[in-house]
Structures are given as C-alpha cells and as structure tokens.
Design a protein around this motif. Sequence first.
Motif, PDB file in Angstrom:
ATOM      1  N   ARG A  62       0.833  -1.209   0.000  1.00 46.86           N
ATOM      2  CA  ARG A  62       0.000   0.000   0.000  1.00 46.86           C
ATOM      3  C   ARG A  62       0.860   1.247   0.000  1.00 46.86           C
ATOM      4  O   ARG A  62       0.520   2.252  -0.644  1.00 46.86           O
ATOM      5  CB  ARG A  62      -0.953   0.018   1.199  1.00 46.86           C
ATOM      6  N   SER A  63       2.014   1.200   0.683  1.00 52.28           N
ATOM      7  CA  SER A  63       2.921   2.344   0.687  1.00 52.28           C
ATOM      8  C   SER A  63       3.386   2.671  -0.727  1.00 52.28           C
ATOM      9  O   SER A  63       3.342   3.831  -1.157  1.00 52.28           O
ATOM     10  CB  SER A  63       4.131   2.053   1.573  1.00 52.28           C
ATOM     11  N   ALA A  64       3.830   1.650  -1.450  1.00 51.16           N
ATOM     12  CA  ALA A  64       4.320   1.878  -2.809  1.00 51.16           C
ATOM     13  C   ALA A  64       3.218   2.398  -3.721  1.00 51.16           C
ATOM     14  O   ALA A  64       3.427   3.327  -4.509  1.00 51.16           O
ATOM     15  CB  ALA A  64       4.904   0.585  -3.372  1.00 51.16           C
ATOM     16  N   THR A  65       2.029   1.806  -3.602  1.00 47.66           N
ATOM     17  CA  THR A  65       0.932   2.218  -4.473  1.00 47.66           C
ATOM     18  C   THR A  65       0.449   3.620  -4.120  1.00 47.66           C
ATOM     19  O   THR A  65       0.186   4.435  -5.013  1.00 47.66           O
ATOM     20  CB  THR A  65      -0.226   1.208  -4.376  1.00 47.66           C
ATOM     21  N   ALA A  66       0.340   3.920  -2.838  1.00 41.38           N
ATOM     22  CA  ALA A  66      -0.060   5.272  -2.425  1.00 41.38           C
ATOM     23  C   ALA A  66       0.938   6.306  -2.931  1.00 41.38           C
ATOM     24  O   ALA A  66       0.553   7.421  -3.302  1.00 41.38           O
ATOM     25  CB  ALA A  66      -0.168   5.343  -0.903  1.00 41.38           C
ATOM     26  N   SER A  67       2.226   5.931  -2.971  1.00 37.84           N
ATOM     27  CA  SER A  67       3.247   6.841  -3.488  1.00 37.84           C
ATOM     28  C   SER A  67       2.943   7.239  -4.929  1.00 37.84           C
ATOM     29  O   SER A  67       3.016   8.416  -5.293  1.00 37.84           O
ATOM     30  CB  SER A  67       4.631   6.179  -3.425  1.00 37.84           C
ATOM     31  N   LYS A  72      -4.809  15.642  -2.645  1.00 38.79           N
ATOM     32  CA  LYS A  72      -4.675  14.208  -2.855  1.00 38.79           C
ATOM     33  C   LYS A  72      -3.205  13.797  -2.891  1.00 38.79           C
ATOM     34  O   LYS A  72      -2.810  12.802  -2.276  1.00 38.79           O
ATOM     35  CB  LYS A  72      -5.358  13.801  -4.161  1.00 38.79           C
ATOM     36  N   ALA A  73      -2.398  14.593  -3.584  1.00 40.16           N
ATOM     37  CA  ALA A  73      -0.964  14.296  -3.672  1.00 40.16           C
ATOM     38  C   ALA A  73      -0.327  14.296  -2.290  1.00 40.16           C
ATOM     39  O   ALA A  73       0.434  13.390  -1.935  1.00 40.16           O
ATOM     40  CB  ALA A  73      -0.270  15.312  -4.579  1.00 40.16           C
ATOM     41  N   ARG A  74      -0.637  15.309  -1.514  1.00 40.92           N
ATOM     42  CA  ARG A  74      -0.050  15.447  -0.181  1.00 40.92           C
ATOM     43  C   ARG A  74      -0.537  14.330   0.762  1.00 40.92           C
ATOM     44  O   ARG A  74       0.271  13.696   1.456  1.00 40.92           O
ATOM     45  CB  ARG A  74      -0.408  16.806   0.403  1.00 40.92           C
ATOM     46  N   LEU A  75      -1.839  14.073   0.775  1.00 43.59           N
ATOM     47  CA  LEU A  75      -2.403  13.084   1.688  1.00 43.59           C
ATOM     48  C   LEU A  75      -1.936  11.672   1.360  1.00 43.59           C
ATOM     49  O   LEU A  75      -1.607  10.890   2.254  1.00 43.59           O
ATOM     50  CB  LEU A  75      -3.937  13.162   1.661  1.00 43.59           C
ATOM     51  N   MET A  76      -1.884  11.339   0.068  1.00 43.34           N
ATOM     52  CA  MET A  76      -1.465   9.991  -0.316  1.00 43.34           C
ATOM     53  C   MET A  76       0.028   9.788  -0.079  1.00 43.34           C
ATOM     54  O   MET A  76       0.479   8.700   0.280  1.00 43.34           O
ATOM     55  CB  MET A  76      -1.830   9.718  -1.768  1.00 43.34           C
ATOM     56  N   THR A  77       0.806  10.843  -0.259  1.00 34.90           N
ATOM     57  CA  THR A  77       2.238  10.757   0.030  1.00 34.90           C
ATOM     58  C   THR A  77       2.464  10.501   1.512  1.00 34.90           C
ATOM     59  O   THR A  77       3.298   9.663   1.895  1.00 34.90           O
ATOM     60  CB  THR A  77       2.942  12.055  -0.399  1.00 34.90           C
ATOM     61  N   ARG A  78       1.733  11.186   2.348  1.00 36.61           N
ATOM     62  CA  ARG A  78       1.891  10.981   3.788  1.00 36.61           C
ATOM     63  C   ARG A  78       1.368   9.618   4.225  1.00 36.61           C
ATOM     64  O   ARG A  78       1.901   9.015   5.157  1.00 36.61           O
ATOM     65  CB  ARG A  78       1.226  12.125   4.546  1.00 36.61           C
ATOM     66  N   GLN A  79       0.344   9.124   3.521  1.00 38.01           N
ATOM     67  CA  GLN A  79      -0.112   7.763   3.784  1.00 38.01           C
ATOM     68  C   GLN A  79       1.017   6.770   3.487  1.00 38.01           C
ATOM     69  O   GLN A  79       1.272   5.841   4.252  1.00 38.01           O
ATOM     70  CB  GLN A  79      -1.326   7.435   2.902  1.00 38.01           C
ATOM     71  N   ALA A  80       1.685   7.003   2.359  1.00 34.54           N
ATOM     72  CA  ALA A  80       2.803   6.135   1.973  1.00 34.54           C
ATOM     73  C   ALA A  80       3.920   6.182   3.007  1.00 34.54           C
ATOM     74  O   ALA A  80       4.486   5.142   3.379  1.00 34.54           O
ATOM     75  CB  ALA A  80       3.336   6.555   0.604  1.00 34.54           C
ATOM     76  N   GLU A  81       4.255   7.377   3.478  1.00 35.48           N
ATOM     77  CA  GLU A  81       5.309   7.521   4.494  1.00 35.48           C
ATOM     78  C   GLU A  81       4.931   6.809   5.792  1.00 35.48           C
ATOM     79  O   GLU A  81       5.762   6.130   6.404  1.00 35.48           O
ATOM     80  CB  GLU A  81       5.543   8.996   4.789  1.00 35.48           C
TER      81      GLU A  81
END
Length: 237
Positions: free
Chosen positions: A96-101, A124-133
């Motif tokens: 999920r981290s890789a895909t969210a990235s 969306k870019a910011r939230l999904m990036t932080r999800q990935a992190e």
Amino acid sequence: MHAVSSELQQYMTGLTNEISRGHFDEAVRLGEKALIMEELHGEGNESLLGEVYRNMAAVSDRLGRTDAALNYIDQAYDIHDIATNNDPGIETLRERSATASYVGVFALKAYLLAEGRDEALADKARLMTRQAEQDMAKVNQLSKEEDADQYEINMASRWGMVESLVGDKQRGLALAGRAIRLARQSERDQQKGLTGRDVLRARTRAALRGMAAVAVNAASRFGATRGMAEKIALKTL
C-alpha cells in the motif's frame, strides 16, 4: 498469496527488470502477458495483481499514457487498501505504501500540468504521500531491518518533491536528503537477476533523483523560481 507458475513469475520479474533498465515498451509487453493469465486473477493472488497494476501504471506514465496510468494505479490502490485493512502486516503495508506513493505522484503531475490549478489534486498528492510515508514507517518498525526498504529508496525523493511543492518544505528537504543517503543501498538484493551494471545504473538514478528533489525544494521557496521547481519535478518524478 498462492505459489505461481514459472511462466507468470517470469513475466512479473521481467516487467520489473525492464522498468529498472528503462526498456518501457518491453516492460508493457511483459505486463500485458501477465495480465491476460487467468492465474493472476485467481483467489489468493490479489496482492500480485495489485503489484502488476502498479508497475503497469508506472511504465504507462513513463510512456506518456496518462489515462492508462491513472486507471492502473486506481485499481492497484483499491486492491492494496483492502488487503491492508484486512491484514495490516509488513507485506500489505509495503504494497500500500508503494501504491499510495504513485497515486500521490500522479496527482501532483496532474496538478502541475493542468491550466487551472485544482487544489483537490494538491490535497490528494499530499495526503497519499503521507499515507505512503506512514505505511513505510510501520514497515520499518515491524521488520526491524537496518537496511532501508527498496520501496522507500525508490520513493523518498518523490515524497520530498511532493512535500516541497504542495506540502511542508522542511519536510521536503529532509526527505530529499534521505533519498541521497539511501541511494547507495538501491537494488542490493540480487534475487531479481540484475547485472552489476543494472545495479550501478539504479543507484546512480536514485542519487540523481535525490539531488533533483533538493533542487526542487530550493527553487520552490521563491516565486521567481517556482516554475523551475515544477519543471524539474515533472522531468524527474
């Protein structure tokens, strides 16, 4: 995940290796062969299917096939999000981290390329990036590995660019620096069958992308050079 046939494994390994080598047309050919195999769509192989969708999104993006990239990555995220919610273990969190990235990267690209800036895409870019992190931080905590995960090596620079352009610039700079430090670890696992030249190329590419993330961060801090930051990001994301 069930054991897969040697034919499917060959297509999947070939897909990732050809992406690493920059042979994107060949990567698409192998990915399409994998996707038409009924085995890949069988019960128990959902994570593998999501991985193939994600890789096909990445290579479609490299070839400028934006609609295909968005379609593939949305399918991949749905699969990996469901898997993680059902079983928040190391492997599901990694995927999920890789895909969210990639969801975050594609959202940032769409935001930068649109004539009128859609703040929903920036969010969306910011939230999904932080999800990935966050997912990767949990992976590191659970695995207790000293070496960085390959997904983190691949994505730290991209996370930095997203943060620099639509998030927290200090966070973006820290991530860019981390990307440079991690570059030397890229592709240290030789199970993928890469040659020494392939590994050197991957490490060089990771280091250059990290330096590009530093440049994006620096240029994003001033209105006069904001456009330059966006151009660097679009070329290197």
